[in-house]
Design a protein around this motif. Structure first.
Motif, mmCIF file in Angstrom:
data_model
loop_
_atom_site.group_PDB
_atom_site.id
_atom_site.type_symbol
_atom_site.label_atom_id
_atom_site.label_comp_id
_atom_site.label_asym_id
_atom_site.label_seq_id
_atom_site.Cartn_x
_atom_site.Cartn_y
_atom_site.Cartn_z
ATOM 1 N N ALA A 109 -36.914 -90.251 48.279
ATOM 2 C CA ALA A 109 -36.669 -89.000 47.560
ATOM 3 C C ALA A 109 -35.416 -88.385 48.178
ATOM 4 O O ALA A 109 -35.239 -88.449 49.393
ATOM 5 N N TYR A 110 -34.543 -87.816 47.344
ATOM 6 C CA TYR A 110 -33.330 -87.157 47.832
ATOM 7 C C TYR A 110 -33.379 -85.680 47.472
ATOM 8 O O TYR A 110 -33.517 -85.342 46.292
ATOM 9 N N SER A 111 -33.256 -84.835 48.479
ATOM 10 C CA SER A 111 -33.221 -83.388 48.256
ATOM 11 C C SER A 111 -32.119 -83.054 47.267
ATOM 12 O O SER A 111 -31.002 -83.570 47.361
ATOM 13 N N TYR A 112 -32.426 -82.169 46.304
ATOM 14 C CA TYR A 112 -31.456 -81.838 45.248
ATOM 15 C C TYR A 112 -31.093 -80.356 45.423
ATOM 16 O O TYR A 112 -30.412 -80.028 46.384
ATOM 17 N N TYR A 113 -31.555 -79.456 44.562
ATOM 18 C CA TYR A 113 -31.248 -78.033 44.742
ATOM 19 C C TYR A 113 -32.506 -77.287 45.195
ATOM 20 O O TYR A 113 -33.583 -77.501 44.634
ATOM 21 N N ASN A 114 -32.352 -76.435 46.193
ATOM 22 C CA ASN A 114 -33.473 -75.650 46.744
ATOM 23 C C ASN A 114 -33.027 -74.201 46.899
ATOM 24 O O ASN A 114 -31.907 -73.959 47.338
ATOM 25 N N VAL A 115 -33.933 -73.273 46.584
ATOM 26 C CA VAL A 115 -33.650 -71.843 46.745
ATOM 27 C C VAL A 115 -34.875 -71.177 47.354
ATOM 28 O O VAL A 115 -35.982 -71.335 46.828
ATOM 29 N N ALA A 116 -34.677 -70.443 48.430
ATOM 30 C CA ALA A 116 -35.790 -69.700 49.025
ATOM 31 C C ALA A 116 -35.418 -68.222 49.072
ATOM 32 O O ALA A 116 -34.380 -67.872 49.629
ATOM 33 N N THR A 117 -36.234 -67.354 48.465
ATOM 34 C CA THR A 117 -35.981 -65.908 48.589
ATOM 35 C C THR A 117 -37.148 -65.205 49.292
ATOM 36 O O THR A 117 -36.951 -64.240 50.013
ATOM 37 N N LYS A 118 -38.364 -65.702 49.092
ATOM 38 C CA LYS A 118 -39.532 -65.054 49.685
ATOM 39 C C LYS A 118 -40.201 -65.961 50.719
ATOM 40 O O LYS A 118 -40.448 -65.554 51.844
ATOM 41 N N THR A 119 -40.455 -67.183 50.317
ATOM 42 C CA THR A 119 -40.975 -68.197 51.248
ATOM 43 C C THR A 119 -39.816 -68.591 52.171
ATOM 44 O O THR A 119 -38.655 -68.522 51.768
ATOM 45 N N THR A 120 -40.117 -69.028 53.404
ATOM 46 C CA THR A 120 -39.017 -69.527 54.241
ATOM 47 C C THR A 120 -38.645 -70.928 53.766
ATOM 48 O O THR A 120 -39.477 -71.657 53.222
ATOM 49 N N PHE A 121 -37.374 -71.319 54.001
ATOM 50 C CA PHE A 121 -36.954 -72.691 53.692
ATOM 51 C C PHE A 121 -37.874 -73.685 54.406
ATOM 52 O O PHE A 121 -38.198 -74.740 53.874
ATOM 53 N N LEU A 122 -38.284 -73.328 55.614
ATOM 54 C CA LEU A 122 -39.143 -74.192 56.402
ATOM 55 C C LEU A 122 -40.444 -74.506 55.657
ATOM 56 O O LEU A 122 -40.844 -75.660 55.505
ATOM 57 N N GLN A 123 -41.110 -73.465 55.193
ATOM 58 C CA GLN A 123 -42.389 -73.657 54.497
ATOM 59 C C GLN A 123 -42.188 -74.316 53.129
ATOM 60 O O GLN A 123 -42.949 -75.198 52.725
ATOM 61 N N LEU A 124 -41.142 -73.890 52.416
ATOM 62 C CA LEU A 124 -40.862 -74.444 51.082
ATOM 63 C C LEU A 124 -40.614 -75.946 51.171
ATOM 64 O O LEU A 124 -41.192 -76.741 50.416
ATOM 65 N N MET A 125 -39.753 -76.353 52.101
ATOM 66 C CA MET A 125 -39.400 -77.772 52.192
ATOM 67 C C MET A 125 -40.532 -78.581 52.826
ATOM 68 O O MET A 125 -40.650 -79.768 52.552
ATOM 69 N N ASN A 126 -41.355 -77.930 53.650
ATOM 70 C CA ASN A 126 -42.541 -78.644 54.134
ATOM 71 C C ASN A 126 -43.456 -78.974 52.949
ATOM 72 O O ASN A 126 -43.995 -80.080 52.860
ATOM 73 N N ASP A 127 -43.577 -78.051 52.002
ATOM 74 C CA ASP A 127 -44.357 -78.332 50.798
ATOM 75 C C ASP A 127 -43.707 -79.434 49.963
ATOM 76 O O ASP A 127 -44.413 -80.279 49.382
ATOM 77 N N ALA A 128 -42.379 -79.463 49.911
ATOM 78 C CA ALA A 128 -41.686 -80.552 49.190
ATOM 79 C C ALA A 128 -42.015 -81.891 49.850
ATOM 80 O O ALA A 128 -42.288 -82.890 49.163
ATOM 81 N N LEU A 129 -42.021 -81.921 51.189
ATOM 82 C CA LEU A 129 -42.382 -83.162 51.907
ATOM 83 C C LEU A 129 -43.814 -83.577 51.579
ATOM 84 O O LEU A 129 -44.101 -84.766 51.371
ATOM 85 N N ILE A 130 -44.712 -82.604 51.503
ATOM 86 C CA ILE A 130 -46.123 -82.889 51.214
ATOM 87 C C ILE A 130 -46.264 -83.514 49.826
ATOM 88 O O ILE A 130 -46.928 -84.547 49.676
ATOM 89 N N VAL A 131 -45.607 -82.943 48.819
ATOM 90 C CA VAL A 131 -45.761 -83.534 47.479
ATOM 91 C C VAL A 131 -45.055 -84.889 47.390
ATOM 92 O O VAL A 131 -45.561 -85.811 46.733
ATOM 93 N N ALA A 132 -43.947 -85.043 48.098
ATOM 94 C CA ALA A 132 -43.253 -86.346 48.093
ATOM 95 C C ALA A 132 -44.131 -87.411 48.742
ATOM 96 O O ALA A 132 -44.241 -88.539 48.250
#
Ligand code: NHW
Ligand code: EN5
Length: 388
Positions: free
Chosen positions: A310-333
Motif C-alpha cells: 500500500a502506498y500512502s496517498y493524500y492524508n489530512v488531519a484536523t481533529k485526530t492526530t496524524f499519529l492516530q489517523l495513520m495508525n488506523d490506516a495501517l490497521i485497515v491495510a
C-alpha cells in the motif's frame, strides 16, 4: 553529461544557486500553428500507436509490457506490477486525452515494445495554478534499452501535450536528472514481517528474533478513532474542501476540484482506499487518509510471487492526530492483507513515520517540473503532490 536533457527547458545543473533567474515558465508558449504537426521519427522497424485504454486487450498489452519491463529496485529483487484496473484508473481521469497514451509497436509483429503516458492535472506552484501533464509509465522493453528511444518518446509526448495548448509537466523518477524540484525518501512500515524477511525486502534487525519482530509490528484488529469509516460518494464535496484547505499550505501542490476527488479518491477495490473521520457529534468530516495498491513481483523467489504494498496517498488531519489517523490506516491495510505500507516524506508525513515504526528504504524519489523553474529546490515537506 545529459546530451538529451541539456536541450530541454528544465532547470540545468549549471544554474543551481543562480537566484537571478526568475520563477515560472522557462520558455513561452508558442502559437499552436507552430507546433510540429507530424510525429517524430522512430527507427524504421517501429511505429507509433495511440493506445485505447478502454480496450481490455490494449490495456492488457500495456499491463504485460510494464509487468515485465518497468521499474525495479537497485538490486533487481522486485518489479512494480501495476494491475490493469489500476492502469485504467490512472490513465483515464477527468478530461484525459487518448492521444497522450503513446505506444511503440514493432511494425511486423505489432508487438508493444515501449510506452509513455500523460494525464492532465492542475498543479499550483506558489500562487500560480498551472495546467500540466503528469508524465508516467515511461517504459522501453529490456531488449531495446540504451538505443536513445526514450528521448524520442519524451519529445513525442511533449509534442502531443503542446497540441492541447499545455506547456508544463510534472514527473517523478528514481534516477537523478536535471534537476530535481525535491528529493524525497521512501519509508516502509512492515505489516507482515515474516514474509518481508523471507523474500529479502527487509532483514531481521540486530539482536532481534522473529518472534520479537512479529510482536514489534503487531497492530490492533480494528481502527481506534470513533467515526472512522470508508469514504462514500456523498462525501466528495466535504473531502474536497478538507483537501483543498490542507493542500493550500504547500509550495507545490495538486489543485483538486470535486471531479478530481471523485476520480482520484473514491474507493476502488484493489486500486485506491480512502477513509475519513466523521465527528459522531456534529457529523463534520474532520480527517482523511488514503492509500493506493501497487504490488511488486518478487523476482526469483521459490515461495512467493508478489509483494502486496500500500502506498500512502493524500492524508489530512484536523481533529485526530496524524499519529492516530495513520495508525488506523495501517490497521485497515493490515486487515486487507497488505505486506507493507510505504510512504514518502512529503507533506506532514515526517510527523508520524518514526513513531509508527516506518524505516527508511534504500530508494529515493526525485520530483521534476518540465518548463517551470523554481528559484531553489524544495524540502519534501513543502510538496503537496503524490504521483502514482
Ligand atoms: S520514472 C520510471 C521510468 N521507467 C523505468 O525506469 C522503467 C525501466 N526502465 C526503462 O524502461 C516514472 C528504460 O530504462 C527507460 C530509459 C525508458 C527509463 N525519466 O532510450 P535511452 C516516469 O515514467 C534519459 C526521464 O537510451 P533507456 C517518468 C537519460 O537520462 N529521462 O535509455 C518519465 C538519457 O538522457 P540524457 C530518463 O534506458 C518522465 C536518455 O533517457 C529516464 O533505453 C519522462 C537515455 O535514453 C527517466 N526515468 O530508456 C520525462 N531514464 O540526457 C517527461 C532515462 O541523460 C518530461 N532517461 O542523455 C515531460 C514531457 C512532457 C512535457 C509537456 C509540456
Ligand atoms: C514513478 N511514479 O527502489 C515511480 N523501492 O525504498 C518511479 N526498497 O522498496 C520511480 N534493494 O528499502 C520509483 N526495504 C523509484 C523507486 C524504485 C523502487 C525502489 C525501494 C524504496 C524499496 C526496499 C526493498 C529493498 C530491496 C533491496 C527496502 C527495507 C525495508 C525496511 C523495513 C524495516 C525498517 C527499515 C526498512
Amino acid at each position: 553529461t545529459h546530451k538529451f536533457w541539456e536541450t530541454q527547458p528544465v532547470g540545468q545543473f549549471k544554474d543551481i544557486g543562480d537566484t537571478s533567474l526568475p520563477e515560472g515558465p522557462i520558455e513561452a508558449a508558442t502559437p499552436l500553428s507552430e507546433v510540429k504537426q507530424e510525429p517524430y521519427n522512430l527507427p524504421a522497424a517501429y511505429e507509433w500507436a495511440t493506445c485505447d485504454m478502454k480496450s481490455d486487450y490494449v490495456c492488457s498489452e500495456v499491463y504485460n509490457l510494464l509487468k515485465n519491463n518497468y521499474v525495479e529496485d537497485d538490486e533487481n529483487m522486485f518489479r512494480f506490477n501495476y494491475s490493469k484496473e489500476f492502469l485504467s484508473w490512472a490513465l483515464r481521469p477527468p478530461g484525459y486525452y487518448q492521444s497522450w497514451h503513446i505506444g511503440v509497436r514493432a511494425k511486423v509483429s505489432k508487438k508493444l515494445v515501449a510506452f509513455i503516458s500523460g494525464v492532465p492535472a492542475r498543479i499550483r506552484a506558489r500562487d500560480d495554478v498551472v495546467k500540466m501533464a503528469e508524465i508516467n509509465f515511461l517504459c522501453v522493453h529490456k531488449k531495446l534499452r540504451s538505443k536513445r528511444l526514450a528521448p524520442v518518446m519524451i519529445k513525442e509526448v511533449t509534442r502531443r501535450v503542446h497540441l492541447e495548448n499545455i506547456w508544463q509537466a510534472a514527473y517523478t523518477a528514481g534516477v537523478v536528472l536535471p534537476t530535481p524540484v525535491a528529493t524525497c525518501q521512501y519509508w516502509h512500515r512492515t505489516l507482515n514481517p515474516k514474509k518481508l524477511i523471507d523474500v529479502g525486502f527487509s532483514r531481521l534487525g540486530a539482536r532481534m528474533t522473529m518472534s520479537r519482530t512479529i510482536k514489534l509490528y503487531k497492530l490492533p484488529d480494528v481502527p481506534a478513532t470513533p467515526g472512522f469509516r470508508k469514504m462514500e460518494p456523498c462525501d466528495v464535496p466535504a473531502v474536497t474542501r478538507l483537501l483543498r484547505n490542507y493542500l493550500s499550505q504547500f509550495i507545490v501542490a495538486t489543485d483538486f476540484d470535486e471531479n478530481d476527488v471523485e476520480h482520484w479518491l473514491l474507493p476502488r477495490e484493489d486500486v485506491v482506499d480512502s477513509y475519513l473521520v466523521e465527528s459522531p457529534e456534529t457529523h463534520d468530516l474532520t480527517d482523511f487518509c488514503s492509500f493506493y495498491t501497487l504490488p511488486s513481483t518478487i523476482l526469483g523467489n521459490p515461495n512467493y510471487s508478489t509483494l502486496k504494498a500500500a502506498y500512502s496517498y493524500y492524508n489530512v488531519a484536523t481533529k485526530t492526530t496524524f499519529l492516530q489517523l495513520m495508525n488506523d490506516a495501517l490497521i485497515v491495510a493490515k486487515q486487507k492483507g497488505f505486506d507493507v505500507f510505504n510512504a514518502l516524506d512529503v507533506m506532514h508525513n515526517e510527523s508520524f513515520l518514526k513513531e509508527l515504526k516506518f524505516g527508511p528504504g534504500d530508494g529515493q524519489l526525485h520530483y521534476y517540473l518540465y518548463n517551470y523553474r523554481l528559484r531553489s529546490a524544495l524540502k519534501p515537506s513543502e510538496l503537496g503532490l503524490v504521483l502514482l
